[in-house]
Every structure is written in C-alpha cells, then in structure tokens.
Design a protein around this motif. Structure first.
Motif, PDB file in Angstrom:
ATOM      1  N   ILE A 585       0.845  -1.198   0.000  1.00 13.72           N
ATOM      2  CA  ILE A 585       0.000   0.000   0.000  1.00 13.72           C
ATOM      3  C   ILE A 585       0.878   1.243   0.000  1.00 13.72           C
ATOM      4  N   MET A 586       0.603   2.161  -0.915  1.00 11.45           N
ATOM      5  CA  MET A 586       1.415   3.381  -1.044  1.00 11.45           C
ATOM      6  C   MET A 586       0.798   4.510  -0.216  1.00 11.45           C
ATOM      7  N   ARG A 587       1.093   4.489   1.068  1.00  6.24           N
ATOM      8  CA  ARG A 587       0.539   5.499   1.976  1.00  6.24           C
ATOM      9  C   ARG A 587       1.041   6.901   1.651  1.00  6.24           C
ATOM     10  N   ARG A 588       2.276   6.985   1.142  1.00  5.92           N
ATOM     11  CA  ARG A 588       2.828   8.316   0.855  1.00  5.92           C
ATOM     12  C   ARG A 588       2.020   9.032  -0.219  1.00  5.92           C
ATOM     13  N   ILE A 589       1.425   8.259  -1.147  1.00  8.59           N
ATOM     14  CA  ILE A 589       0.580   8.882  -2.172  1.00  8.59           C
ATOM     15  C   ILE A 589      -0.697   9.412  -1.537  1.00  8.59           C
ATOM     16  N   LEU A 590      -1.279   8.642  -0.642  1.00  8.89           N
ATOM     17  CA  LEU A 590      -2.485   9.108   0.055  1.00  8.89           C
ATOM     18  C   LEU A 590      -2.185  10.384   0.838  1.00  8.89           C
ATOM     19  N   LYS A 591      -1.024  10.423   1.450  1.00  5.20           N
ATOM     20  CA  LYS A 591      -0.655  11.595   2.251  1.00  5.20           C
ATOM     21  C   LYS A 591      -0.478  12.828   1.373  1.00  5.20           C
ATOM     22  N   LYS A 592       0.065  12.630   0.189  1.00  2.68           N
ATOM     23  CA  LYS A 592       0.287  13.766  -0.709  1.00  2.68           C
ATOM     24  C   LYS A 592      -1.017  14.404  -1.177  1.00  2.68           C
ATOM     25  N   LEU A 593      -2.114  13.660  -1.113  1.00  2.74           N
ATOM     26  CA  LEU A 593      -3.405  14.240  -1.486  1.00  2.74           C
ATOM     27  C   LEU A 593      -3.792  15.368  -0.537  1.00  2.74           C
ATOM     28  N   PHE A 594      -3.205  15.363   0.662  1.00  5.49           N
ATOM     29  CA  PHE A 594      -3.533  16.362   1.666  1.00  5.49           C
ATOM     30  C   PHE A 594      -2.485  17.463   1.780  1.00  5.49           C
ATOM     31  N   THR A 595      -1.269  17.194   1.350  1.00  7.67           N
ATOM     32  CA  THR A 595      -0.194  18.160   1.540  1.00  7.67           C
ATOM     33  C   THR A 595       0.006  19.082   0.340  1.00  7.67           C
ATOM     34  N   GLY A 596      -0.644  18.755  -0.767  1.00  4.39           N
ATOM     35  CA  GLY A 596      -0.494  19.587  -1.953  1.00  4.39           C
ATOM     36  C   GLY A 596       0.749  19.269  -2.764  1.00  4.39           C
ATOM     37  N   GLU A 597       1.496  18.236  -2.382  1.00  9.16           N
ATOM     38  CA  GLU A 597       2.701  17.869  -3.123  1.00  9.16           C
ATOM     39  C   GLU A 597       2.329  17.174  -4.437  1.00  9.16           C
ATOM     40  N   GLU A 598       3.250  17.220  -5.386  1.00  9.55           N
ATOM     41  CA  GLU A 598       3.068  16.479  -6.636  1.00  9.55           C
ATOM     42  C   GLU A 598       3.013  14.988  -6.321  1.00  9.55           C
ATOM     43  N   LEU A 599       2.107  14.266  -6.975  1.00 13.72           N
ATOM     44  CA  LEU A 599       1.967  12.842  -6.696  1.00 13.72           C
ATOM     45  C   LEU A 599       3.123  12.026  -7.246  1.00 13.72           C
ATOM     46  N   GLY A 600       3.796  12.546  -8.250  1.00 15.42           N
ATOM     47  CA  GLY A 600       4.942  11.840  -8.808  1.00 15.42           C
ATOM     48  C   GLY A 600       4.517  10.736  -9.778  1.00 15.42           C
ATOM     49  N   ASP A 601       5.451   9.873 -10.077  1.00  8.98           N
ATOM     50  CA  ASP A 601       5.240   8.793 -11.041  1.00  8.98           C
ATOM     51  C   ASP A 601       4.338   7.717 -10.444  1.00  8.98           C
ATOM     52  N   LEU A 602       3.188   7.501 -11.104  1.00  9.12           N
ATOM     53  CA  LEU A 602       2.242   6.487 -10.627  1.00  9.12           C
ATOM     54  C   LEU A 602       2.329   5.195 -11.436  1.00  9.12           C
ATOM     55  N   SER A 603       3.331   5.117 -12.307  1.00  9.28           N
ATOM     56  CA  SER A 603       3.407   3.964 -13.210  1.00  9.28           C
ATOM     57  C   SER A 603       3.717   2.660 -12.476  1.00  9.28           C
ATOM     58  N   THR A 604       4.274   2.779 -11.270  1.00 11.74           N
ATOM     59  CA  THR A 604       4.595   1.561 -10.522  1.00 11.74           C
ATOM     60  C   THR A 604       3.361   0.950  -9.857  1.00 11.74           C
ATOM     61  N   LEU A 605       2.246   1.695  -9.887  1.00  8.79           N
ATOM     62  CA  LEU A 605       1.035   1.202  -9.235  1.00  8.79           C
ATOM     63  C   LEU A 605       0.330   0.151 -10.091  1.00  8.79           C
ATOM     64  N   ALA A 606      -0.272  -0.803  -9.411  1.00 14.60           N
ATOM     65  CA  ALA A 606      -1.080  -1.801 -10.120  1.00 14.60           C
ATOM     66  C   ALA A 606      -2.440  -1.229 -10.491  1.00 14.60           C
ATOM     67  N   ASN A 607      -2.880  -0.170  -9.773  1.00 13.14           N
ATOM     68  CA  ASN A 607      -4.210   0.405  -9.985  1.00 13.14           C
ATOM     69  C   ASN A 607      -4.173   1.935  -9.939  1.00 13.14           C
ATOM     70  N   PRO A 608      -3.440   2.588 -10.842  1.00 14.35           N
ATOM     71  CA  PRO A 608      -3.289   4.052 -10.766  1.00 14.35           C
ATOM     72  C   PRO A 608      -4.610   4.804 -10.838  1.00 14.35           C
ATOM     73  N   GLU A 609      -5.648   4.206 -11.450  1.00 21.06           N
ATOM     74  CA  GLU A 609      -6.932   4.896 -11.581  1.00 21.06           C
ATOM     75  C   GLU A 609      -7.586   5.182 -10.239  1.00 21.06           C
TER      76      GLU A 609
END
Length: 636
Positions: A585-609
């Motif tokens: 589980i990529m918790r850092r991506i969930l956290k970035k939804l709140f901090t305003g940071e760029e989400l970065g490369d999501l290509s490593t995700l199995a379910n980027p949608e």
C-alpha cells in the motif's frame, strides 16, 4: 554555569566525559570498565553497583528531608494540592516496597503500573526500583486491549492501578479497563489506589493500596543492582502492529537522566519543574520523575487537562506554584496559542526562567508565541529531541550556552555523536535532508534491547547502516553552524499530540472488524496536534451497512483497541487502496493528497486509476475538516 568549552572537552574523550558525570551518582561499587561494545549491544559502567533510588532519595535526606520533592495538583480546583517532602516520599516508597515484597515480588520480576497522574504513581515506580523489580508503566488512557498486550509480553504477576481518575470533570473508570486487560494473563494480584471513589467490581485478587501499606515498615533497604540490570520496560509503537518493549538498565540511565536534566535545563536547587508529560510516556519517566529527583529539585505533577475547567488552567498553575521551568509539547503550545494571549492577562508568569519543548518539531510561529507570551521575551527556549529508545535528551541547546534558533533543536548533547546520512551512508551536506543516526560510544541511557525480541532490536535499529550505527528513523538536516533540525519520522509512525502511534498497530485494529476488508492509516498536518489520523477503509463485499455505520465501526475499533488518543479526524470509504504490483500500500501517495505535493510517477502502481477517485473524494469532503491551515495545505 556551563560554557561552550564543554563540547570540546566531551568530544576529545566522550567515554571519560561520561565517567566524570557518573561520579555525581551514588555507587555502592564503582565500575571496572566504562564502556563495552559488542555490536549491536553495548554496556556502560560495567560491574558497577547501585540503586537509582539511593541517588533520588537517600542522598538528599541528611540535608533536605523537609524539602518538597513533589507537588501534586489535582484536576478539581476545589481539591487542595498535596506537597510531599523528600522524607515523606522516602517513607512511602519504603512502605510500598515492603508491601510488594510481602506479595512475593522479587528482584527482576516485572510489575505493570496502569495509573493516572497521582502521587502513588511516582511511589509505585520508585518502590519497584527500590526492591529491584522492573516497572512497566502503561498510559492510563490506553484501552484494556493495549494493557493486555503489555501484560502478556512482560508476563507480569502484579498490576498496580486505581479505581478511577478525573478528566474534564468526569470520572474515568480505570478499574474496569484493568479488569478486562488482565483476562487470560498471568496477573495474580491487582493493587488498587482509591482515587475517585467510584463504584467498582471487586475481585478476589484485588487489594487496596492503603490497606497493604498501613502496617508496613517505612524503611526498606535498597536492592543493590548491577549497572546493566533492567530498570524498566516501556512500550513504544513501531512500524508493525505489535508494540516494542524498550528495555532500560540501571547505571547508564541514572547517569544520563541526571546529567541531561542538570545541564540542559541548568537546574538549580530552588527550581519548581513542571514537565507536562504523562507518566505513561518516557518524558514523564525521565524528567517528571527520575531527573527531577536525582537533581534534588521539586517536581510538579498535574492530574487534569491543562485547559480545564478554564482555558488558562495551565497558566494559573504556573502562577500558583511559582513554576520556574516549564517543559511541554508543541501540541500544548499551539493549543494555548489558539486560545490567545488575552487569556493570560490575569496571570503572573514571571516566575518562569526557562521553557522547554518536547515530542515533535516545533514550528517557528509556535516557538515565537511561546517565547513572547509565556516567557515574556526573557526565557530561553530549549527545544529537545530524543526517543523512548534513547532514555533521555540527545539533541538540544544547553541553557546558558545556546544558540537558540527557532525550528532548530540544537547540537548533540556533549559526549554524544550524531550524523545525518543519505541512503548510501554518506554524511549529508549543509541543508541536505537525510537520516539522523547515532554513532558510538552511544548514550549511557540508551536502550539495551527490545524485551524478549532480539530480532526486532537488530532489524529496527541496526539494519539500515550496519551494527555500529543506530538509525533513529527520523529525518533531519543541519545548518552551516552544525545546528540540527529534526523533520519528523521517515517510517510509518505518527506523532499524535506528541504521542507515537504506529500505522501498523492502528491498521491492525481497524482490520479486526468483520465488515472491513482492508485499510490504510496516514497522518495529515494538524495545527494543534501536529498530526491527525485519517483512515481509508475498503469494505467487505458482504457489508450491507451504510457508510456512516462503517465509518463509526472504524472509529470504534481504534478506540477499543488503542484508546481515545487514536480517534481519527476523518474516515473515507474507498473502493481500493493504491498499491504497487507487489501489493504494498502506497501510503505516501495518500498523504500527498492532503499536503499539496506532486503525486509523482504512478506507473509503478497496479491500480493508478484509484488515486484519481480517492482524490475527488477527498476534495468533495474537505469541508468536514475544521482546520483552515489544513485547507490551505490542500489548496496549495
């Protein structure tokens, strides 16, 4: 008065420096070797013999038996404070120590203390230390489940608790939580302090505190301990679900507790020291109890909430008892700041000479408000960094020495070597973010292991950079003058109002509900608590409950398994969680939804949608968060 030359002296020969500090402690037998290192384990003051209570109590009696050791301020303003002298504290510790021995408690036995902020908590800790028992204090707001986990791990046979205690005018029934926590454990006796007088269920293993000490002798010879004998076990959350029992030993901890308190706070004989930390946390252990008593000063113990029954209760308490050193958390400072300086106009805080901050990095606005409105612009502020594992403060500016720079904790304590390393193990340059590490010879009061878990000790602290370098799991940077700024955790441990809670432990609790299939816990910025908890829940396909019911289920699980400290700020019901192809589980991506940071490369995700779906959900429910600072972070 300490001056800057102490750093040069200490760095020249750190082991000799600590030996000189150790001369300030009472030893029954002096050590034969100061430091022994067999990575990843180490020892201090090898073969030395002592008992910490001799330095906390016995040494002070000839000249200071009538000096106030402990001021206890109860929650109710109708109830009178208690003043306990060193002589009275000694007598109470000895009486209770003798009572424990009559119950069969021996040297090396573990005794769990599940108590509120009342004088008997201090007596219980010291009595255990007096007779050589290993105390393990459990925060009184922790749930029965959290208590049980600690009872099972320590295999304790005696639990010390209270009938209840007061919190914001309400009686908290601690005894019922204790009764639930001891089920299927090895507890044989429960000692109960009568504090609130609330109705409780009395079991055949229960004993009243006041009854068992009634006829006890108030002289109990101190059990002579080896320097490396266990003193206490304190549980701390890690990055996995099960809490870790951090083991501290007698000699090194005693030396470090006394020295750090004395030098960092520049403690003086007439100081009234108020450390606001609960006794269930290491700060309460080291500075509210041991360091204060080792340095023969008066320590203030406060039962209630600092903003009850009025917002300025904390300030009234400082004025009432003429507190000189006030050591608290940024969470508390931000709460005081929220109420505003108008609240302080009627209080006289002129007794204060020094302010301290602990628990998490303090932001510049809070630091400045603390300085101007509590310290009156005249008090030094010592920001401090340390951990349950380090036993005492390891990074801070020293009172009278400085420098004091907002948001920068300061320099490593004299005799301590730290560094900031990148992932390759290279020292970071000025202003470069890296990982904070501690280098040999290590602090005398640092942990000697994780209780009953050698693998956890090695993997948690000595794996990233090898067995000669202790990894703190904190991120940090240093400025051109070498001052260190601690940036927070690099692992999945959250700091909620200064308390360390692991995402693993919380996720394990939420996942225990039959309707919840999976969850992720993150921390988001909070202007008062530092971090607040947000939970993302994936429901079981069979669940027919409403979203509100499912959210409440998650909240109830956290409250039941961890305690009220873990109640989340928000719960989101989601279809899935962002995961790598390996299932992480990529918790850092969930956290970035709140901090305003760029989400970065999501290509490593199995379910980027799923990230876009969760992002829309967060945006739509923003109005449920009451923090304008938080909203600003989301809005960028």
């Amino acid at each position: 008065m300490t001056d800057k030359t102490i750093y040069k002296k200490a760095s020249k020969d750190p082991i000799k420096f600590w030996e000189e500090l150790a001369e300030d402690i009472f030893w029954n037998k002096k050590w034969t070797k100061a430091f022994n290192h067999e990575p990843p384990y180490f020892q201090w003051f090898v073969d030395g013999k002592l008992n910490i209570t001799q330095s906390c109590l016995d040494q002070h009696l000839p000249e200071n038996k009538d000096k106030v050791a402990l001021i206890w301020e109860p929650e109710s303003i109708e109830e009178e404070p208690k003043l306990i002298t060193y002589g009275q504290l000694f007598a109470q510790v000895c009486s209770f120590g003798n009572a424990l021995k009559k119950l069969g408690v021996k040297k090396g036995d573990r005794v769990v203390i599940y108590m509120p902020m009342i004088p008997e908590s201090v007596v219980a800790m010291l009595a255990c230390a007096r007779i050589g028992a290993v105390h393990s204090v459990v925060f009184s707001a922790f749930s029965s489940h959290a208590l049980k986990a600690r009872l099972e791990d320590t295999e304790a046979k005696v639990l010390i608790t209270a009938d209840g205690y007061y919190r914001r005018g309400q009686v908290i029934d601690l005894k019922s939580a204790a009764d639930q926590g001891i089920i299927d454990t090895k507890i044989e006796k429960v000692i109960v302090v009568k504090r609130a007088g609330n109705d409780i269920v009395w079991e055949n293993i229960d004993l009243w505190w006041h009854e068992i000490i009634e006829k006890e002798n108030d002289d109990c010879p101190a059990e002579i301990m080896d320097s490396e004998d266990p003193l206490f076990i304190l549980y701390t959350s890690g990055s996995t679900g099960k809490p870790k029992g951090i083991l501290h030993t007698c000699g090194g901890y005693t030396v470090q507790a006394k020295a750090t308190g004395k030098l960092i706070f520049n403690l003086k004989a007439d100081d009234i020291f108020w450390c606001t930390a609960d006794i269930g946390w290491v700060t309460g252990h080291t500075y509210a109890v041991y360091s204060a008593l080792l340095n023969n000063i008066t320590t203030l113990f406060f039962e209630g909430a600092p903003d009850w029954p009025t917002n300025d209760r904390w300030a009234k308490t400082i004025e009432k008892h003429k507190v000189t050193v006030f050591y608290t958390a940024p969470t508390a400072v931000r709460m005081f700041q929220k109420y505003g300086e108008e609240e302080l106009k009627e209080e006289d805080l002129s007794s204060l000479r020094l302010l301290g901050s602990v628990g998490e990095p303090i932001d510049e606005a809070a630091w400045q408000w603390f300085s101007d409105n509590v310290g009156g612009g005249k008090c030094e502020i010592v920001d401090t960094w340390w951990q349950t594992e380090t036993g005492g403060i390891l990074i801070s500016s020293l009172s009278g020495v400085g420098p004091f720079k907002p948001t920068f904790t300061g320099l490593a304590f004299p005799g301590i070597k730290v560094d900031i390393l990148n992932d390759k193990g290279e020292s970071c340059s000025v202003d470069e973010h890296g990982n904070l590490v501690i280098l040999p010879p290590f602090a005398p009061g640092m942990l000697r292991g994780v209780y009953n878990n050698d693998d956890k000790y090695r993997q948690t602290y000595w794996q990233d950079y090898g067995q000669n370098i202790y990894f703190t799991s904190d991120a940090a940077l240093k400025d051109k003058d070498g001052l260190i700024r601690v940036l927070g955790r690099v692992d999945d441990v959250l700091k909620i109002a200064g308390h360390r809670l692991s995402t693993g432990e919380m996720e394990s609790a939420v996942n225990g509900h039959e309707l919840i299939g999976e969850c992720a816990v993150i921390g988001i910025p909070d202007p008062i608590k530092g971090e607040a908890i947000v939970v993302f829940v994936v429901i079981e396909k069979k669940a027919a409950s409403t979203e509100d019911e499912l959210k409440q289920a998650a909240i109830s699980q956290l409250k039941k398994e961890i305690g009220p400290i873990a109640i989340p700020k928000q719960v989101y019901i989601v279809e899935d969680l962002p995961k790598t192809r390996s299932g992480k589980i990529m918790r850092r991506i969930l956290k970035k939804l709140f901090t305003g940071e760029e989400l970065g490369d999501l290509s490593t995700l199995a379910n980027p949608e799923i990230v876009e779906k969760i992002s829309k959900l967060v945006s739509n429910e923003m109005n449920k968060f009451d923090s304008s600072e938080f909203k600003n972070k989301i809005n960028g």
